[in-house]
Design an enzyme around this catalytic site. Sequence first.
Site, short mmCIF file in Angstrom:
data_model
loop_
_atom_site.label_atom_id
_atom_site.label_comp_id
_atom_site.label_asym_id
_atom_site.label_seq_id
_atom_site.Cartn_x
_atom_site.Cartn_y
_atom_site.Cartn_z
N GLU A 76 -43.83 -26.61 -26.74
CA GLU A 76 -43.15 -26.35 -25.47
C GLU A 76 -43.90 -27.00 -24.31
O GLU A 76 -43.30 -27.53 -23.37
CB GLU A 76 -43.06 -24.84 -25.20
N ARG A 127 -49.87 -33.12 -51.14
CA ARG A 127 -51.28 -32.76 -50.89
C ARG A 127 -51.57 -32.79 -49.40
O ARG A 127 -52.27 -31.93 -48.87
CB ARG A 127 -52.21 -33.75 -51.59
C1 AOF Z 1 -45.77 -21.83 -29.67
N1 AOF Z 1 -45.55 -23.17 -29.83
O1 AOF Z 1 -45.93 -25.13 -30.83
C2 AOF Z 1 -46.98 -23.23 -31.70
C3 AOF Z 1 -47.16 -21.82 -31.58
O2 AOF Z 1 -54.68 -20.88 -30.81
P1 AOF Z 1 -53.40 -21.31 -30.16
O3 AOF Z 1 -53.38 -21.07 -28.69
O4 AOF Z 1 -53.00 -22.72 -30.51
O5 AOF Z 1 -52.25 -20.32 -30.73
C4 AOF Z 1 -51.87 -20.34 -32.07
C5 AOF Z 1 -50.71 -19.39 -32.28
O6 AOF Z 1 -49.61 -19.78 -31.46
C6 AOF Z 1 -50.16 -19.42 -33.72
O7 AOF Z 1 -50.78 -18.44 -34.51
C7 AOF Z 1 -48.68 -19.10 -33.51
O8 AOF Z 1 -48.46 -17.70 -33.35
C8 AOF Z 1 -48.40 -19.76 -32.18
N2 AOF Z 1 -47.97 -21.15 -32.42
N3 AOF Z 1 -46.52 -21.18 -30.57
O9 AOF Z 1 -45.31 -21.23 -28.70
C9 AOF Z 1 -46.12 -23.90 -30.79
N4 AOF Z 1 -47.60 -23.95 -32.69
ZN ZN Z 2 -47.32 -21.41 -27.35
#
Ligand code: AOF
Ligand code: ZN
Length: 351
Positions: free
Chosen positions: A66, A198
């Site tokens: 986002e 992999r």
């Molecule tokens: C989103 N958009 O593209 C993703 C999300 O350690 P951080 O800040 O990168 O947070 C990781 C967590 O954020 C992950 O466990 C999942 O709940 C969420 N991932 N959220 O809004 C994204 N990749």
């Molecule tokens: Zn996020």
Amino acid sequence: MNPASTPSSGWDTRELDRHAMAWALELAGTVRARTSPNPWVGCVVVSADGQRFEGATEPPGGRHAEMVALAAAGRAARGATLYTTLEPCAHHGRTPPCAPAVADAGVRRVVLALRDPDPHVAGAGVAALAGAGVEVSEGVLAGEVADNLAPYLKHRRVGRPWVVLKLAVTLDGRIAAPDGSSKWLTGPEARADVQRMRAESDAVLVGAGTVRADDPELTVRAEPAPADQPLRVVLGRVDEGARVLPAIEAEGDVGVLLDELGHKGVLQLLVEGGANVAWQFHSAGLVDRYVLYVAPALFGGDDARPMFDGPGAPRLEQVWRGRLVSLERLGDDVRVELAPLDPQVRDGEEA
Ligand code: AOF
Ligand code: ZN
């Protein structure tokens, strides 16, 4: 699909939502092997005047999908619709939360496929958006996104990795010669597909017998090389000098091993045999996907090694039946992907 080809008139909202979400899902696919242990998310921002901006999750520590799309949109985010495959986060992890940033950018409406089951999010993102007056539509292409994100969803729900059992077999269902050797049963296209799997996996597992017989390296050699090689896991002890080292040498219950790997942030485990390891995972009902590469070859006897080393279904009524997920020709080989039947269906049949 590309932004320019997206029709914007003559379509109703539902069709536009599905179209933009399909595009977001495609963007998510482009980063599939680079975000673990975070989910691979895709995002499309459609501005009030029809401009389109895209984003996908960056490697851990980098921006979420986002934030990438909002940065591309800049002021055009005001009054826009934001499509994202997963609920925007509402917590401070390695990066600041997305939901407040989406609202602050002036986005009018957020369309998402699935809520994020991570306990830090789990509806808090939707609540934050709604609380800030952003309209939220959920469930667009939910089935497709759930299939694509299955390893992440399982990991966050049950704490264990998604288990893919991969075996290369002859048409008579054998995986190795009587002397245990099994290299090069299938052709280059099938082997390239294994490399792809992999690269998408966080850990690769084989039995100590396979290490002794084939001395595999279990690395990703496909280009582009991944930032991190998958963890290598061997069931049993490995001799010094084996090419698989350094590796985790595991013993005991494979269910406990899955808990431990889940704890290390392994979203997907690729189990590459041999027959005893395949039997351990299969007989305990721990396999989420079976990927068989079937070579147009026959060992032609009962002395070559079968796929499973251990007792199987004793009677026809107990035969394991799966759902055919896909069937594909890869060079001279055939790739067959199976899933266990939905547990509810199995329960229903047993009742
Ligand atoms: C989103 N958009 O593209 C993703 C999300 O350690 P951080 O800040 O990168 O947070 C990781 C967590 O954020 C992950 O466990 C999942 O709940 C969420 N991932 N959220 O809004 C994204 N990749
Ligand atoms: Zn996020």
